[in-house]
Design a protein around this motif. Structure first.
Motif, PDB file in Angstrom:
ATOM      1  N   ALA A   1       0.838  -1.200   0.000  1.00  0.00           N
ATOM      2  CA  ALA A   1       0.000   0.000   0.000  1.00  0.00           C
ATOM      3  C   ALA A   1       0.871   1.248   0.000  1.00  0.00           C
ATOM      4  N   LEU A   2       1.956   1.246   0.758  1.00  0.00           N
ATOM      5  CA  LEU A   2       2.866   2.400   0.780  1.00  0.00           C
ATOM      6  C   LEU A   2       3.602   2.544  -0.552  1.00  0.00           C
ATOM      7  N   LEU A   3       3.964   1.441  -1.174  1.00  0.00           N
ATOM      8  CA  LEU A   3       4.563   1.519  -2.504  1.00  0.00           C
ATOM      9  C   LEU A   3       3.586   2.122  -3.502  1.00  0.00           C
ATOM     10  N   ARG A   4       2.346   1.697  -3.451  1.00  0.00           N
ATOM     11  CA  ARG A   4       1.323   2.236  -4.346  1.00  0.00           C
ATOM     12  C   ARG A   4       1.204   3.751  -4.188  1.00  0.00           C
ATOM     13  N   GLU A   5       1.340   4.217  -2.968  1.00  0.00           N
ATOM     14  CA  GLU A   5       1.171   5.638  -2.680  1.00  0.00           C
ATOM     15  C   GLU A   5       2.411   6.458  -3.039  1.00  0.00           C
ATOM     16  N   HIS A   6       3.606   5.905  -2.824  1.00  0.00           N
ATOM     17  CA  HIS A   6       4.809   6.730  -2.904  1.00  0.00           C
ATOM     18  C   HIS A   6       5.733   6.412  -4.073  1.00  0.00           C
ATOM     19  N   ALA A   7       5.614   5.249  -4.696  1.00  0.00           N
ATOM     20  CA  ALA A   7       6.468   4.917  -5.836  1.00  0.00           C
ATOM     21  C   ALA A   7       5.914   5.564  -7.103  1.00  0.00           C
ATOM     22  N   PRO A   8       6.733   5.760  -8.128  1.00  0.00           N
ATOM     23  CA  PRO A   8       6.234   6.319  -9.394  1.00  0.00           C
ATOM     24  C   PRO A   8       5.134   5.447  -9.988  1.00  0.00           C
ATOM     25  N   ASP A   9       4.169   6.096 -10.636  1.00  0.00           N
ATOM     26  CA  ASP A   9       3.047   5.352 -11.207  1.00  0.00           C
ATOM     27  C   ASP A   9       3.491   4.362 -12.278  1.00  0.00           C
ATOM     28  N   ASP A  10       4.596   4.660 -12.964  1.00  0.00           N
ATOM     29  CA  ASP A  10       5.051   3.768 -14.043  1.00  0.00           C
ATOM     30  C   ASP A  10       6.218   2.894 -13.606  1.00  0.00           C
ATOM     31  N   ALA A  11       6.362   2.683 -12.308  1.00  0.00           N
ATOM     32  CA  ALA A  11       7.459   1.836 -11.828  1.00  0.00           C
ATOM     33  C   ALA A  11       7.333   0.429 -12.413  1.00  0.00           C
ATOM     34  N   LEU A  12       8.488  -0.181 -12.635  1.00  0.00           N
ATOM     35  CA  LEU A  12       8.545  -1.558 -13.123  1.00  0.00           C
ATOM     36  C   LEU A  12       8.972  -2.433 -11.943  1.00  0.00           C
TER      37      LEU A  12
ATOM     38  N   ASP B   1      14.724   4.996 -18.288  1.00  0.00           N
ATOM     39  CA  ASP B   1      13.607   5.944 -18.236  1.00  0.00           C
ATOM     40  C   ASP B   1      12.529   5.529 -17.248  1.00  0.00           C
ATOM     41  N   ARG B   2      12.595   4.326 -16.696  1.00  0.00           N
ATOM     42  CA  ARG B   2      11.614   3.830 -15.731  1.00  0.00           C
ATOM     43  C   ARG B   2      12.318   3.489 -14.432  1.00  0.00           C
ATOM     44  N   GLN B   3      11.627   3.726 -13.318  1.00  0.00           N
ATOM     45  CA  GLN B   3      12.177   3.277 -12.044  1.00  0.00           C
ATOM     46  C   GLN B   3      11.880   1.800 -11.859  1.00  0.00           C
ATOM     47  N   VAL B   4      12.905   0.995 -11.653  1.00  0.00           N
ATOM     48  CA  VAL B   4      12.745  -0.431 -11.403  1.00  0.00           C
ATOM     49  C   VAL B   4      12.873  -0.681  -9.903  1.00  0.00           C
ATOM     50  N   ILE B   5      11.919  -1.446  -9.377  1.00  0.00           N
ATOM     51  CA  ILE B   5      11.904  -1.788  -7.955  1.00  0.00           C
ATOM     52  C   ILE B   5      11.851  -3.310  -7.843  1.00  0.00           C
ATOM     53  N   GLY B   6      12.856  -3.883  -7.199  1.00  0.00           N
ATOM     54  CA  GLY B   6      12.867  -5.322  -6.972  1.00  0.00           C
ATOM     55  C   GLY B   6      12.253  -5.653  -5.627  1.00  0.00           C
ATOM     56  N   LEU B   7      11.269  -6.538  -5.628  1.00  0.00           N
ATOM     57  CA  LEU B   7      10.623  -7.001  -4.396  1.00  0.00           C
ATOM     58  C   LEU B   7      11.060  -8.445  -4.185  1.00  0.00           C
ATOM     59  N   ILE B   8      12.014  -8.639  -3.300  1.00  0.00           N
ATOM     60  CA  ILE B   8      12.739  -9.903  -3.225  1.00  0.00           C
ATOM     61  C   ILE B   8      12.596 -10.495  -1.824  1.00  0.00           C
ATOM     62  N   GLY B   9      12.188 -11.750  -1.735  1.00  0.00           N
ATOM     63  CA  GLY B   9      12.151 -12.435  -0.457  1.00  0.00           C
ATOM     64  C   GLY B   9      13.552 -12.695   0.064  1.00  0.00           C
ATOM     65  N   ASP B  10      13.683 -12.798   1.392  1.00  0.00           N
ATOM     66  CA  ASP B  10      15.024 -12.992   1.941  1.00  0.00           C
ATOM     67  C   ASP B  10      15.600 -14.363   1.585  1.00  0.00           C
ATOM     68  N   GLY B  11      14.752 -15.351   1.352  1.00  0.00           N
ATOM     69  CA  GLY B  11      15.259 -16.640   0.911  1.00  0.00           C
ATOM     70  C   GLY B  11      15.836 -16.563  -0.487  1.00  0.00           C
ATOM     71  N   SER B  12      15.119 -15.952  -1.420  1.00  0.00           N
ATOM     72  CA  SER B  12      15.573 -15.897  -2.807  1.00  0.00           C
ATOM     73  C   SER B  12      16.681 -14.875  -3.013  1.00  0.00           C
ATOM     74  N   ALA B  13      16.769 -13.861  -2.163  1.00  0.00           N
ATOM     75  CA  ALA B  13      17.793 -12.824  -2.349  1.00  0.00           C
ATOM     76  C   ALA B  13      19.193 -13.415  -2.348  1.00  0.00           C
TER      77      ALA B  13
END
Length: 533
Positions: free
Chosen positions: A360-371, A419-431
């Motif tokens: 929810a915080l990412l939805r609010e504060h990250a760029p709308d076109d984030a990848l 040109d796009r902000q990339v955000i990786g959402l990574i679990g601690d196991g897979s990281a």
């Protein structure tokens, strides 16, 4: 007289393959010694990370990516990443150094024995040229093969003494060649599909990653609106083909036979576009489809069409097919779907950040076109409930569940799409599988934001343990890892947070940075209802 290396680099330049992802060994040095100044070499510290970086780059840009591996050992290290690339139809052109041609049969050190066989069946095509003068043509064939439908990774092994050999003068023609595909529907096929959809009483659309890869998302929306049909994403899809807040959106289909049949109950026609039928995962057997439901699949991959256990299939170009259907279908005399309800109130946790709150915080504060590159399987329900994704190529997932994709792929995607902000959402196991990619991000000042969700356990495994009734088994937990220390060791600024307000502060700082950032978010092991275990 041009050398094999010079001729090959002209071909690579003509095809736009001037970025090379690699981890070199001695067999690769003669290739790299000739690397032109307009080429960029992206060094990864392990071949698994190298392939996943190239995969993310190719998926984000829509073009091919060039990978340079070290003989058999480097190829072996890369094959975990290839399990994802083959199912995401990523056009990776993998090259591997081979020992001097005259010594291969002796199986000297670093000879790649039966090189073309090694990466199969995880590549679309594999070869070792029969002679030095055939290297440029073989590389050219590999590139075209990777890009022709259905796209996929290819592999070429090259003896390292071949690069200095004189090229055949006729090889100069290769750089100017074009190879295109014309896989559109016939007029009869178009008419049949239109009639089928117009006559359906309750059609349902299931969309897959080929829709997003083809840039056909807008036509998919138009088709859904004309049909007044609900839309599901195919199970285990590696890309997002439909906006998540459109009234027709119903979510991601479960990856089990019986549960899919239950989800499509009440629909007389299921049109699957750009996806297999289906990528099942959980073994929950049952009928493939409810009684009276017909399924039609449209795919660019003839293998997907041939192996489907149910339904009729048409192998055709997804973009042109959706464009035709979207404009040919008469608007159905059915009520429009009601607007989606508001986002659910995100749940919170004491002393930690609930995934609901995080997204929810990412939805609010990250760029709308984030990848978003996602490799946090156990938080999928929270992700889909809270995110608002509207742009093409806004979501990438490991296509075959091979861990180690997410973090390197996020780095590669950011390299490919500055040109796009990339955000990786990574679990601690897979990281931990791809953590070395942080070094590459720091080295190239890649402004990717990596968010590690730290709950100290393999959450997806615990869910499967409950499904399979295996109870508590060894190897479930990964406590005591300090990802901020690891990141700083690789040269990436990092911060750990355990509260939503602190996460917002860290995220804003990361987004304002001109280099990579890592945010370790302390969450908790959750039960099946999303509460703390």
């Amino acid at each position: 007289m041009a050398t094999v290396a010079e001729t090959t680099f002209r071909i690579l330049r003509a095809r736009g393959l001037t970025t090379v992802f690699g981890n070199p060994g001695s067999n690769e040095l003669p290739f790299l010694a000739h690397l032109p100044e307009d080429f960029t070499y992206v060094l990864g510290l392990h071949e698994g990370a190298v392939v996943s970086m190239a995969d993310g780059y190719a998926l984000a840009t829509g073009g091919p990516a060039l990978v340079n591996l070290h003989a058999a050992s480097g190829t072996g290290n890369a094959m975990g990443g290839l399990t994802n690339a083959v199912y995401s139809h990523s056009p990776l052109v993998l090259t591997a150094g081979q020992q001097v041609r005259s010594t291969i049969g002796q199986e000297v050190m670093l000879a790649n024995v039966d090189a073309a066989t090694l990466p199969r069946p995880l590549v679309k095509w594999s070869a070792e040229p029969a002679c030095a003068t055939d290297v440029p043509r073989t590389i050219d064939q590999a590139i075209h093969t990777a890009l022709l439908p259905a796209r996929g990774p290819v592999y070429v092994s090259v003896p390292y003494d071949d690069w200095a050999a004189e090229a055949d003068p006729e090889s100069a023609h290769l750089a100017g060649r074009t190879v295109t595909s014309g896989g559109a529907l016939t007029e009869g096929q178009r008419d049949e599909l239109v009639a089928l959809l117009d006559e359906a009483h309750a059609p349902l659309l299931v969309l897959g990653p080929q829709v997003d890869a083809a840039g056909a998302g807008h036509d998919a929306v138009r088709l859904a609106e004309a049909l007044r049909a609900p839309v599901w994403i195919a199970p285990s899809a590696s890309r997002l083909p439909f906006p998540t807040r459109h009234p027709a959106f119903r979510g991601v289909l479960p990856a089990a036979v019986r549960e899919i049949a239950e989800a499509v109950e009440g629909h007389d026609l299921v049109l699957v576009v750009g996806a297999p039928v289906f990528r099942y995962h959980e073994y929950v057997p049952g009928r493939f489809l409810p009684e009276g439901t017909r399924l039609v699949q449209i795919t660019e991959d003839p293998k997907e069409a041939a192996r489907a256990p149910v339904g009729d299939a048409v192998v055709a170009d997804v973009a042109s097919t959706l464009a035709h259907l979207a404009h040919a279908i008469a608007v159905a005399d059915r009520p429009e779907p009601p607007p989606l309800p508001p986002f659910p109130e995100p749940r919170t946790l004491p002393g930690a950040v609930h995934p609901d709150e995080l997204f929810a915080l990412l939805r609010e504060h990250a760029p709308d076109d984030a990848l978003y590159v996602v490799e946090s399987t156990s938080t999928a329900a929270s992700f889909w409930a809270q995110m608002d994704l509207r742009e093409p190529t806004s979501y990438l997932l490991p296509a075959s569940g091979g861990l180690g994709f997410g973090l390197p792929a996020a780095v590669g995607a950011q390299l490919g799409r500055p040109d796009r902000q990339v955000i990786g959402l990574i679990g601690d196991g897979s990281a931990n599988y791809g953590i070395a990619a942080l070094w590459t991000a720091a080295r190239h000042r890649v402004p990717v934001v990596v968010i590690v969700l730290k709950n100290g356990t393999y959450g997806a495994l615990r869910r499967f343990g409950a499904l399979l009734g295996t109870g508590e088994t060894p190897g479930m937990d990964v406590p005591g890892i300090d990802f901020t220390a690891l990141a700083r060791g690789y040269g990436v600024p990092a911060r750990s947070v355990a509260a939503g307000a602190d996460f917002v502060v860290a995220l804003k700082a990361a987004l304002a940075s001109d280099g990579p950032s890592l945010i370790e978010v302390v969450t908790a092991e959750l039960d099946e209802d999303g509460g703390p275990r």
